[in-house]
Write a protein that holds these residues in place. Sequence first.
Motif, PDB file in Angstrom:
ATOM      1  N   HIS A   1      48.472  12.100  27.727  1.00 41.02           N
ATOM      2  CA  HIS A   1      47.093  12.010  28.146  1.00 41.02           C
ATOM      3  C   HIS A   1      46.477  13.389  28.240  1.00 41.02           C
ATOM      4  O   HIS A   1      47.036  14.280  28.868  1.00 41.02           O
ATOM      5  CB  HIS A   1      47.008  11.312  29.494  1.00 41.02           C
ATOM      6  N   HIS A   2      45.371  13.545  27.574  1.00 46.85           N
ATOM      7  CA  HIS A   2      44.659  14.813  27.657  1.00 46.85           C
ATOM      8  C   HIS A   2      43.641  14.712  28.787  1.00 46.85           C
ATOM      9  O   HIS A   2      42.763  13.862  28.778  1.00 46.85           O
ATOM     10  CB  HIS A   2      43.965  15.111  26.330  1.00 46.85           C
ATOM     11  N   THR A   3      43.791  15.585  29.756  1.00 43.11           N
ATOM     12  CA  THR A   3      42.981  15.497  30.970  1.00 43.11           C
ATOM     13  C   THR A   3      41.663  16.213  30.845  1.00 43.11           C
ATOM     14  O   THR A   3      40.761  16.005  31.638  1.00 43.11           O
ATOM     15  CB  THR A   3      43.732  16.128  32.142  1.00 43.11           C
ATOM     16  N   GLY A   4      41.589  17.134  29.854  1.00 46.64           N
ATOM     17  CA  GLY A   4      40.382  17.937  29.769  1.00 46.64           C
ATOM     18  C   GLY A   4      40.429  19.134  30.700  1.00 46.64           C
ATOM     19  O   GLY A   4      39.541  19.970  30.681  1.00 46.64           O
ATOM     20  N   GLN A   5      41.476  19.175  31.504  1.00 40.79           N
ATOM     21  CA  GLN A   5      41.667  20.335  32.377  1.00 40.79           C
ATOM     22  C   GLN A   5      42.488  21.371  31.632  1.00 40.79           C
ATOM     23  O   GLN A   5      43.215  21.052  30.701  1.00 40.79           O
ATOM     24  CB  GLN A   5      42.413  19.937  33.657  1.00 40.79           C
ATOM     25  N   SER A   6      42.385  22.599  32.084  1.00 42.34           N
ATOM     26  CA  SER A   6      43.190  23.623  31.439  1.00 42.34           C
ATOM     27  C   SER A   6      44.647  23.359  31.786  1.00 42.34           C
ATOM     28  O   SER A   6      44.988  22.989  32.905  1.00 42.34           O
ATOM     29  CB  SER A   6      42.779  24.999  31.916  1.00 42.34           C
ATOM     30  N   GLY A   7      45.487  23.531  30.844  1.00 39.46           N
ATOM     31  CA  GLY A   7      46.893  23.226  31.067  1.00 39.46           C
ATOM     32  C   GLY A   7      47.778  24.440  30.859  1.00 39.46           C
ATOM     33  O   GLY A   7      47.321  25.504  30.480  1.00 39.46           O
ATOM     34  N   LEU A   8      49.023  24.254  31.169  1.00 40.37           N
ATOM     35  CA  LEU A   8      49.987  25.332  30.998  1.00 40.37           C
ATOM     36  C   LEU A   8      51.318  24.714  30.606  1.00 40.37           C
ATOM     37  O   LEU A   8      51.902  23.963  31.362  1.00 40.37           O
ATOM     38  CB  LEU A   8      50.135  26.104  32.306  1.00 40.37           C
ATOM     39  N   SER A   9      51.732  24.984  29.430  1.00 42.30           N
ATOM     40  CA  SER A   9      53.024  24.443  28.996  1.00 42.30           C
ATOM     41  C   SER A   9      53.586  25.310  27.891  1.00 42.30           C
ATOM     42  O   SER A   9      52.986  25.470  26.852  1.00 42.30           O
ATOM     43  CB  SER A   9      52.850  23.011  28.500  1.00 42.30           C
ATOM     44  N   HIS A  10      54.703  25.888  28.183  1.00 44.19           N
ATOM     45  CA  HIS A  10      55.302  26.774  27.186  1.00 44.19           C
ATOM     46  C   HIS A  10      56.510  26.127  26.555  1.00 44.19           C
ATOM     47  O   HIS A  10      57.358  26.791  26.000  1.00 44.19           O
ATOM     48  CB  HIS A  10      55.695  28.101  27.824  1.00 44.19           C
ATOM     49  N   LEU A  11      56.583  24.818  26.700  1.00 44.36           N
ATOM     50  CA  LEU A  11      57.775  24.132  26.230  1.00 44.36           C
ATOM     51  C   LEU A  11      57.815  24.055  24.709  1.00 44.36           C
ATOM     52  O   LEU A  11      56.900  23.564  24.067  1.00 44.36           O
ATOM     53  CB  LEU A  11      57.787  22.712  26.802  1.00 44.36           C
ATOM     54  N   VAL A  12      58.865  24.572  24.183  1.00 39.80           N
ATOM     55  CA  VAL A  12      59.083  24.421  22.747  1.00 39.80           C
ATOM     56  C   VAL A  12      60.499  23.891  22.561  1.00 39.80           C
ATOM     57  O   VAL A  12      61.444  24.414  23.135  1.00 39.80           O
ATOM     58  CB  VAL A  12      58.937  25.768  22.008  1.00 39.80           C
ATOM     59  N   ILE A  13      60.625  22.808  21.830  1.00 40.65           N
ATOM     60  CA  ILE A  13      61.948  22.207  21.653  1.00 40.65           C
ATOM     61  C   ILE A  13      62.411  22.405  20.228  1.00 40.65           C
ATOM     62  O   ILE A  13      61.711  22.093  19.283  1.00 40.65           O
ATOM     63  CB  ILE A  13      61.917  20.700  21.998  1.00 40.65           C
ATOM     64  N   PHE A  14      63.571  22.991  20.107  1.00 36.30           N
ATOM     65  CA  PHE A  14      64.149  23.174  18.780  1.00 36.30           C
ATOM     66  C   PHE A  14      65.294  22.198  18.595  1.00 36.30           C
ATOM     67  O   PHE A  14      66.031  21.927  19.532  1.00 36.30           O
ATOM     68  CB  PHE A  14      64.707  24.586  18.630  1.00 36.30           C
ATOM     69  N   GLY A  15      65.450  21.745  17.402  1.00 33.45           N
ATOM     70  CA  GLY A  15      66.637  20.961  17.052  1.00 33.45           C
ATOM     71  C   GLY A  15      66.570  19.537  17.535  1.00 33.45           C
ATOM     72  O   GLY A  15      65.616  19.115  18.178  1.00 33.45           O
ATOM     73  N   CYS A  16      67.643  18.807  17.215  1.00 26.62           N
ATOM     74  CA  CYS A  16      67.652  17.383  17.465  1.00 26.62           C
ATOM     75  C   CYS A  16      68.112  17.031  18.856  1.00 26.62           C
ATOM     76  O   CYS A  16      67.918  15.926  19.312  1.00 26.62           O
ATOM     77  CB  CYS A  16      68.556  16.688  16.463  1.00 26.62           C
ATOM     78  N   THR A  17      68.772  17.921  19.545  1.00 30.59           N
ATOM     79  CA  THR A  17      69.359  17.572  20.830  1.00 30.59           C
ATOM     80  C   THR A  17      68.559  18.203  21.957  1.00 30.59           C
ATOM     81  O   THR A  17      69.023  18.331  23.074  1.00 30.59           O
ATOM     82  CB  THR A  17      70.822  18.026  20.898  1.00 30.59           C
ATOM     83  N   GLY A  18      67.351  18.589  21.652  1.00 34.18           N
ATOM     84  CA  GLY A  18      66.519  19.256  22.639  1.00 34.18           C
ATOM     85  C   GLY A  18      65.972  18.328  23.702  1.00 34.18           C
ATOM     86  O   GLY A  18      65.565  18.781  24.767  1.00 34.18           O
ATOM     87  N   GLY A  19      65.953  17.027  23.435  1.00 30.56           N
ATOM     88  CA  GLY A  19      65.318  16.075  24.338  1.00 30.56           C
ATOM     89  C   GLY A  19      65.842  16.116  25.754  1.00 30.56           C
ATOM     90  O   GLY A  19      65.068  16.320  26.697  1.00 30.56           O
ATOM     91  N   LEU A  20      67.147  16.002  25.899  1.00 36.83           N
ATOM     92  CA  LEU A  20      67.761  15.990  27.217  1.00 36.83           C
ATOM     93  C   LEU A  20      67.577  17.342  27.886  1.00 36.83           C
ATOM     94  O   LEU A  20      67.211  17.439  29.058  1.00 36.83           O
ATOM     95  CB  LEU A  20      69.255  15.662  27.093  1.00 36.83           C
TER      96      LEU A  20
END
Length: 445
Positions: free
Chosen positions: A334-353
């Motif tokens: 959901h895009h809130t329209g508020q400024s956000g902060l997220s530096h999450l970058v997931i590499f590879g196939c096992t990044g989910g957990l």
Amino acid sequence: MAKKQITSFIFISSVLVHTHSADENYSAVMPQTVTALTGSCVQIPCTFHISDFEDKRNKAESIYGIWLKTTSKFAEKDGFIAFNSSENIIRGFSDIQMTGNLRERNCTTVFNNIMKNHSDLYYFRLEMEPVFRVTFNPITDDSKKTVRINVTDSPQPPELKPSKPVMEETTVNLICSAEAPCPKLPPTISWSNIPESALITTQLQEKPDKTQSVVSKLTFKVSYKDHRRNITCTATYPRNTPDASTVETIVMLQVLFPPKETHIIITPSVGTNVTLTCKSCASPSNDLNYTWYKHGEETPIAWGAKINLTQTQTRSYLCIAQNKYGKQSSEEVHHTGQSGLSHLVIFGCTGGLLAFLLLSAVFFYWMRTKASRQAHVIGSDQAINRDTMATNNVTAISKNGEKKETDDLYYGEIDFSKLQTGHKTEELSNNVSETEYSELQVTQR
Ligand SMILES: *[C@@H]1O[C@H](CO)[C@@H](O)[C@H](O)[C@H]1NC(C)=O
Ligand SMILES: *[C@@H]1O[C@H](CO)[C@@H](O)[C@H](O)[C@H]1NC(C)=O
Ligand SMILES: *[C@@H]1O[C@H](CO)[C@@H](O)[C@H](O)[C@H]1NC(C)=O
Ligand SMILES: *[C@@H]1O[C@H](CO)[C@@H](O)[C@H](O)[C@H]1NC(C)=O
Ligand SMILES: *[C@@H]1O[C@H](CO)[C@@H](O)[C@H](O)[C@H]1NC(C)=O
Ligand SMILES: *[C@@H]1O[C@H](CO)[C@@H](O)[C@H](O)[C@H]1NC(C)=O
Ligand SMILES: *[C@@H]1O[C@H](CO)[C@@H](O)[C@H](O)[C@H]1NC(C)=O
Ligand SMILES: *[C@@H]1O[C@H](CO)[C@@H](O)[C@H](O)[C@H]1NC(C)=O
Ligand SMILES: *[C@@H]1O[C@H](CO)[C@@H](O)[C@H](O)[C@H]1NC(C)=O
């Protein structure tokens, strides 16, 4: 020098061959080349055929097997003879055993304690005294074979097959084979970096040229998580030196599978505009493409890995990743329209957990330090069906408070699973527009 040797050799051959009548039919079967390891032994599998062999055998008083080494000089009397079974004469070697039974046309021989200077071409000669003598050599006829012993200090790495791509959830057999030139001291095979469920069967096998090899079979059901797994097969050769000789071969598994772990990453630009990036893992990935949908709408709104959203585009979004083996949808974000902060970058196939654990840690850290201005989203595996997607549970945790407030924060936990999805969107936007600090977490129940 070389010419002299060749002439000498032809001379010897003529002498040896012409001791029997010219129309005799004879041949020997042995491998063309064997690779021997210094300090180990080498077995030469060998059989021969001679016309009227039984008749000759019955007339013969004694039968000898002789091995001739080519580069030896004829000038030295009997110097070219490496082995004569009659009196167990051995030259240039510490031990040679004729293990085959000559009376059964078996000239199999084991050369022990191999050294570098044993690399050469060897000829077999049969003497059935006083009836018949023959040297099996290739000069008079191609079918009369010789063997080349090639001595090396380190053995050949084992052969590991296959390296071609395999479909996920299929059972794969990896075959690792290591030459066993000395069958009484065969190499041992070990595997590393293999899946836990893998089964291993190992046995000594005879090849078409009758030389032996140790063959180990690794069987397991491949998962997409095995993609790019590097499996190693190691062969350890015992030898009469302090250190065994170890060689290995590595194969990288190539697993084919439809998109997995499809999820959306929100990258906040400065201010309130954000970029949603659809991440997925698939093989092959070169034909991987992404389609974007707005919540509850059938028509795609965009194609490509990224979409940009502005402050006004406050809706829920999802992406579908597709390659030639299938497709998978992400969770809605959901895009809130508020400024956000997220530096999450997931590499590879096992990044989910990993990402989940990371986010949990970050979440609790932030809860403690009462930091604000954040929004992060976790997407996880989900079935393709967009109808089921719409009914997925969404838990929103919102923090109410003021920037300068240092102590009391109020956490409201709202479970929207029983609400209609349309309401969910409105609730969230309203909630968020009223609050300056929000934290949104979307998970799959
Ligand atoms: C030699 O013997 C083999 C098998 O005994 C036979 O197949 C072949 O035809 C023979 N060759 C000649 C030239 O007699
Ligand atoms: C092998 O040894 C026997 C017995 O000593 C001898 O008669 C024969 O000539 C030898 N053969 C060769 C090729 O030296
Ligand atoms: C090989 O070398 C060893 C010693 O280094 C020697 O005793 C032996 O006779 C040699 N063998 C041949 C076939 O030249
Ligand atoms: C020849 O003898 C060797 C050693 O005894 C044995 O392993 C092999 O099976 C025999 N070959 C044949 C064709 O009988
Ligand atoms: C013998 O072994 C060497 C390596 O030690 C290799 O380069 C060569 O090609 C081999 N020769 C044969 C005929 O196999
Ligand atoms: C396997 O080896 C290849 C080549 O060395 C490397 O690119 C790849 O990342 C390795 N795979 C894993 C899972 O480490
Ligand atoms: C967000 O995007 C809109 C439309 O492109 C633009 O008018 C606005 O200036 C952007 N706001 C920020 C903070 O970059
Ligand atoms: C999204 O925004 C980035 C940076 O603001 C820009 O480079 C990119 O071209 C935009 N993408 C689309 C699809 O508009
Ligand atoms: C995405 O890739 C699939 C499989 O390669 C293909 O069938 C489909 O047409 C592609 N979709 C788009 C929008 O390019």
